[in-house]
Design an enzyme around this catalytic site. Structure first.
Site, PDB file in Angstrom:
ATOM      1  N   ASN A  44       0.836  -1.209   0.000  1.00 53.94           N
ATOM      2  CA  ASN A  44       0.000   0.000   0.000  1.00 53.94           C
ATOM      3  C   ASN A  44       0.870   1.258   0.000  1.00 53.94           C
ATOM      4  O   ASN A  44       0.588   2.206   0.721  1.00 53.94           O
ATOM      5  CB  ASN A  44      -0.935  -0.030   1.225  1.00 53.94           C
ATOM      6  CG  ASN A  44      -1.996   1.050   1.141  1.00 53.94           C
ATOM      7  OD1 ASN A  44      -2.363   1.487   0.053  1.00 53.94           O
ATOM      8  ND2 ASN A  44      -2.469   1.506   2.293  1.00 53.94           N
ATOM      9  N   SER A 134      -3.411   3.377  18.052  1.00 53.10           N
ATOM     10  CA  SER A 134      -4.331   4.409  17.562  1.00 53.10           C
ATOM     11  C   SER A 134      -5.305   4.824  18.643  1.00 53.10           C
ATOM     12  O   SER A 134      -5.668   4.026  19.523  1.00 53.10           O
ATOM     13  CB  SER A 134      -5.101   3.825  16.378  1.00 53.10           C
ATOM     14  OG  SER A 134      -6.227   4.610  16.077  1.00 53.10           O
ATOM     15  N   TYR A 159     -10.195  -3.738  12.222  1.00 50.40           N
ATOM     16  CA  TYR A 159      -8.957  -2.947  12.207  1.00 50.40           C
ATOM     17  C   TYR A 159      -8.649  -2.439  13.617  1.00 50.40           C
ATOM     18  O   TYR A 159      -7.543  -2.607  14.138  1.00 50.40           O
ATOM     19  CB  TYR A 159      -9.091  -1.758  11.222  1.00 50.40           C
ATOM     20  CG  TYR A 159      -8.147  -0.621  11.550  1.00 50.40           C
ATOM     21  CD1 TYR A 159      -6.808  -0.683  11.202  1.00 50.40           C
ATOM     22  CD2 TYR A 159      -8.604   0.501  12.260  1.00 50.40           C
ATOM     23  CE1 TYR A 159      -5.944   0.352  11.544  1.00 50.40           C
ATOM     24  CE2 TYR A 159      -7.745   1.528  12.603  1.00 50.40           C
ATOM     25  CZ  TYR A 159      -6.416   1.459  12.250  1.00 50.40           C
ATOM     26  OH  TYR A 159      -5.558   2.467  12.604  1.00 50.40           O
ATOM     27  N   LYS A 163      -5.539  -3.304  16.686  1.00 50.07           N
ATOM     28  CA  LYS A 163      -4.703  -2.367  17.459  1.00 50.07           C
ATOM     29  C   LYS A 163      -4.766  -2.741  18.950  1.00 50.07           C
ATOM     30  O   LYS A 163      -3.734  -2.819  19.629  1.00 50.07           O
ATOM     31  CB  LYS A 163      -5.173  -0.922  17.257  1.00 50.07           C
ATOM     32  CG  LYS A 163      -4.934  -0.384  15.869  1.00 50.07           C
ATOM     33  CD  LYS A 163      -3.445  -0.222  15.557  1.00 50.07           C
ATOM     34  CE  LYS A 163      -3.155   0.290  14.169  1.00 50.07           C
ATOM     35  NZ  LYS A 163      -1.770   0.095  13.733  1.00 50.07           N
ATOM     36  N   ARG A 242     -12.060  16.136  16.014  1.00 50.40           N
ATOM     37  CA  ARG A 242     -10.886  15.260  16.037  1.00 50.40           C
ATOM     38  C   ARG A 242      -9.657  16.087  16.410  1.00 50.40           C
ATOM     39  O   ARG A 242      -9.663  17.308  16.329  1.00 50.40           O
ATOM     40  CB  ARG A 242     -10.633  14.644  14.653  1.00 50.40           C
ATOM     41  CG  ARG A 242     -11.678  13.662  14.181  1.00 50.40           C
ATOM     42  CD  ARG A 242     -11.638  12.355  14.957  1.00 50.40           C
ATOM     43  NE  ARG A 242     -12.613  11.408  14.423  1.00 50.40           N
ATOM     44  CZ  ARG A 242     -13.903  11.372  14.788  1.00 50.40           C
ATOM     45  NH1 ARG A 242     -14.375  12.230  15.668  1.00 50.40           N
ATOM     46  NH2 ARG A 242     -14.716  10.476  14.271  1.00 50.40           N
TER      47      ARG A 242
HETATM   48  C1  UD1 Z   1      -9.762   6.733  11.215  1.00 49.01           C
HETATM   49  C2  UD1 Z   1      -9.771   5.508  12.069  1.00 49.01           C
HETATM   50  C3  UD1 Z   1      -8.563   5.559  12.992  1.00 49.01           C
HETATM   51  C4  UD1 Z   1      -7.310   5.680  12.181  1.00 49.01           C
HETATM   52  C5  UD1 Z   1      -7.385   6.922  11.313  1.00 49.01           C
HETATM   53  C6  UD1 Z   1      -6.175   6.980  10.401  1.00 49.01           C
HETATM   54  C7  UD1 Z   1     -11.624   4.491  13.381  1.00 49.01           C
HETATM   55  C8  UD1 Z   1     -12.967   4.716  13.951  1.00 49.01           C
HETATM   56  N1  UD1 Z   1     -11.043   5.500  12.786  1.00 49.01           N
HETATM   57  O1  UD1 Z   1      -9.993   7.859  12.088  1.00 49.01           O
HETATM   58  O2  UD1 Z   1      -8.510   4.405  13.751  1.00 49.01           O
HETATM   59  O3  UD1 Z   1      -6.204   5.749  13.026  1.00 49.01           O
HETATM   60  O4  UD1 Z   1      -8.551   6.871  10.502  1.00 49.01           O
HETATM   61  O5  UD1 Z   1      -6.038   8.263   9.899  1.00 49.01           O
HETATM   62  O6  UD1 Z   1     -11.123   3.419  13.453  1.00 49.01           O
HETATM   63  N2  UD1 Z   1     -14.944  12.564   7.151  1.00 49.01           N
HETATM   64  C9  UD1 Z   1     -15.851  13.193   6.295  1.00 49.01           C
HETATM   65  N3  UD1 Z   1     -15.764  12.944   4.956  1.00 49.01           N
HETATM   66  C10 UD1 Z   1     -14.824  12.107   4.413  1.00 49.01           C
HETATM   67  C11 UD1 Z   1     -13.904  11.467   5.304  1.00 49.01           C
HETATM   68  C12 UD1 Z   1     -14.008  11.717   6.649  1.00 49.01           C
HETATM   69  O7  UD1 Z   1     -16.717  13.957   6.726  1.00 49.01           O
HETATM   70  O8  UD1 Z   1     -14.814  11.908   3.201  1.00 49.01           O
HETATM   71  C13 UD1 Z   1     -15.015  12.867   8.591  1.00 49.01           C
HETATM   72  C14 UD1 Z   1     -15.278  11.639   9.446  1.00 49.01           C
HETATM   73  O9  UD1 Z   1     -16.655  11.435   9.587  1.00 49.01           O
HETATM   74  C15 UD1 Z   1     -14.590  12.040  10.742  1.00 49.01           C
HETATM   75  C16 UD1 Z   1     -13.436  12.938  10.305  1.00 49.01           C
HETATM   76  O10 UD1 Z   1     -13.757  13.352   8.982  1.00 49.01           O
HETATM   77  O11 UD1 Z   1     -15.458  12.795  11.527  1.00 49.01           O
HETATM   78  C17 UD1 Z   1     -12.099  12.230  10.276  1.00 49.01           C
HETATM   79  O12 UD1 Z   1     -12.229  11.035   9.515  1.00 49.01           O
HETATM   80  P1  UD1 Z   1     -10.969  10.143   9.104  1.00 49.01           P
HETATM   81  O13 UD1 Z   1      -9.939  10.992   8.471  1.00 49.01           O
HETATM   82  O14 UD1 Z   1     -11.485   8.983   8.316  1.00 49.01           O
HETATM   83  O15 UD1 Z   1     -10.368   9.678  10.491  1.00 49.01           O
HETATM   84  P2  UD1 Z   1     -11.087   8.927  11.740  1.00 49.01           P
HETATM   85  O16 UD1 Z   1     -12.328   8.244  11.319  1.00 49.01           O
HETATM   86  O17 UD1 Z   1     -11.154   9.891  12.869  1.00 49.01           O
END
Ligand code: UD1
Length: 349
Positions: A44, A134, A159, A163, A242
């Site tokens: 990846n 994480s 996943y 962890k 976050r």
């Molecule tokens: C996720 C994983 C975390 C991992 C991290 C790696 C879970 C629950 N979460 O975190 O373990 O370490 O990725 O970076 O296991 N969002 C949008 N639109 C998008 C993508 C995301 O609105 O297209 C929002 C999500 O709803 C969230 C925030 O952005 O509120 C962050 O999302 P993301 O970057 O995917 O990270 P996490 O879900 O916090």
């Protein structure tokens, strides 16, 4: 914040060292004076990030071993071939949604590779192990910010479960080793951004799952519109909160942790640190900050909540700040500017 250079020449094995976090950590370790052995199976990541690491550090001689950490013989061989003082284990699958669809693939890969690292480290003796954990292990916390003593919650995905399980495996193995093995668990919050040189950064394959790569790809025109998952959360603007941590700040935390291990400064044989900023930022705030600092539009719309997302989580990083002497230094704006520079570099702009 300057990283204190290591006193004696030490060798660190970085599994998954060509990936997003691994490549940035390799750069910071080399700049702090460590010898680094990079190992990856390229499942990846892209070789261009290894080339980027060489360019940033000005080092042509960084060993790169193409191998799969699920192959115990190969893991034993790399431990026999190099004088490894510490190993940082990143080699793992990390897509939450994919792990729900393919749990066995996730358990097999993420657990086997770590078991093999521990097996080889144990056979060699005197090896320090740093595991990339994480904030997902905290699940939906009852109170924020979370400290290292905040209880872990059952993971919401295979996943996340890997962890939690790897944390326990490391703890048990360190305990059974009677001091021969030491371990540090770093619990990352949300790593984002790219190296300021724009020579290395995140390279998601296909449609990004994470927020910032989706933002940068939308801004550059690769994606039409960003969906913000949920605007009805019990937060000020209705979107999730976050703790977004700059990738270079996060990488530097590994140098502090490795130095703490190899210089015998640990207070317990297995230690845990939150690696975050302590600063909650909403999805909407992040999108607005990106547009403002980079002067570019990110078309976005509100969409239903994403399954498994927690409302709000951010770190209390006091322990890492005070005990390790590490602190996040970059502003969200600096980080988002670096993320945009990297996306433009990829687009050849
Ligand atoms: C996720 C994983 C975390 C991992 C991290 C790696 C879970 C629950 N979460 O975190 O373990 O370490 O990725 O970076 O296991 N969002 C949008 N639109 C998008 C993508 C995301 O609105 O297209 C929002 C999500 O709803 C969230 C925030 O952005 O509120 C962050 O999302 P993301 O970057 O995917 O990270 P996490 O879900 O916090």
């Amino acid at each position: 914040m300057t990283v204190i250079p290591v006193k004696m020449k030490k060798t660190v094995l970085v599994s998954g060292g060509v990936g997003f976090i691994g490549s940035h950590v390799t750069v910071e370790l080399i700049e702090a004076g460590y010898d680094v052995v990079v190992a990856d199976n390229f499942s990846n990541c892209d070789r261009t990030c290894y080339e980027g690491v060489k360019k940033i550090t000005g080092r042509e001689d960084i060993p790169l071993v193409e191998m799969d950490f699920c192959d115990l013989a190969a893991v034993r061989k790399i431990f026999a071939d190099y004088p490894i003082d510490a190993v940082i284990h990143f080699a793992a699958f990390k897509a939450v949604g994919e792990s729900v669809a393919k749990p066995l693939m996730y358990y097999r890969n993420n657990l086997t590779s770590f078991l093999n690292v521990l097996e080889a480290a144990q056979e060699k003796g005197g090896v320090n192990v740093l595991f990339s954990s994480s904030a997902t292990v905290y699940g939906e916390p009852d109170a924020v910010p979370v400290t290292e003593n905040t209880p872990r919650k059952p993971a919401t995905s295979p996943y996340g479960n890997t962890k939690t399980m790897c944390e326990d495996i490391l703890r048990d193995t360190v305990k059974a080793s009677g001091g021969a093995l030491k371990g540090i668990l770093l619990r990352y919050f949300n790593p984002i951004g790219a190296h300021p040189s724009a020579l290395i950064g995140e390279l998601p394959r296909g449609v990004p799952n994470n927020l910032v790569p989706y933002i940068t790809q939308t801004a550059v025109g690769k994606r039409e519109c960003l969906s913000i998952f949920g605007n009805d959360y019990p937060t000020e603007d209705g979107t999730c909160l976050r703790d977004y941590i700059d990738i270079v700040d996060l990488a530097k935390a590994h140098v502090f942790a490795v130095t703490r291990m190899v210089e015998g400064k640990m207070k317990q044989d297995c230690e845990v640190f939150n690696i975050g900023t302590g600063r909650p930022v909403s999805v909407l705030e992040l999108v607005n900050a990106f547009e403002k600092v980079n002067g570019v539009k990110v078309p976005h719309k509100f969409a239903p909540r994403r399954a498994g997302d927690v409302t709000a989580i951010w770190a209390d990083p006091t322990l890492a700040n005070e005990e390790m002497g590490w602190k996040a230094t970059r502003s969200v704006e600096e980080t988002l500017a670096a993320a945009w520079a990297w996306e433009k570099h990829l687009a050849g702009k």
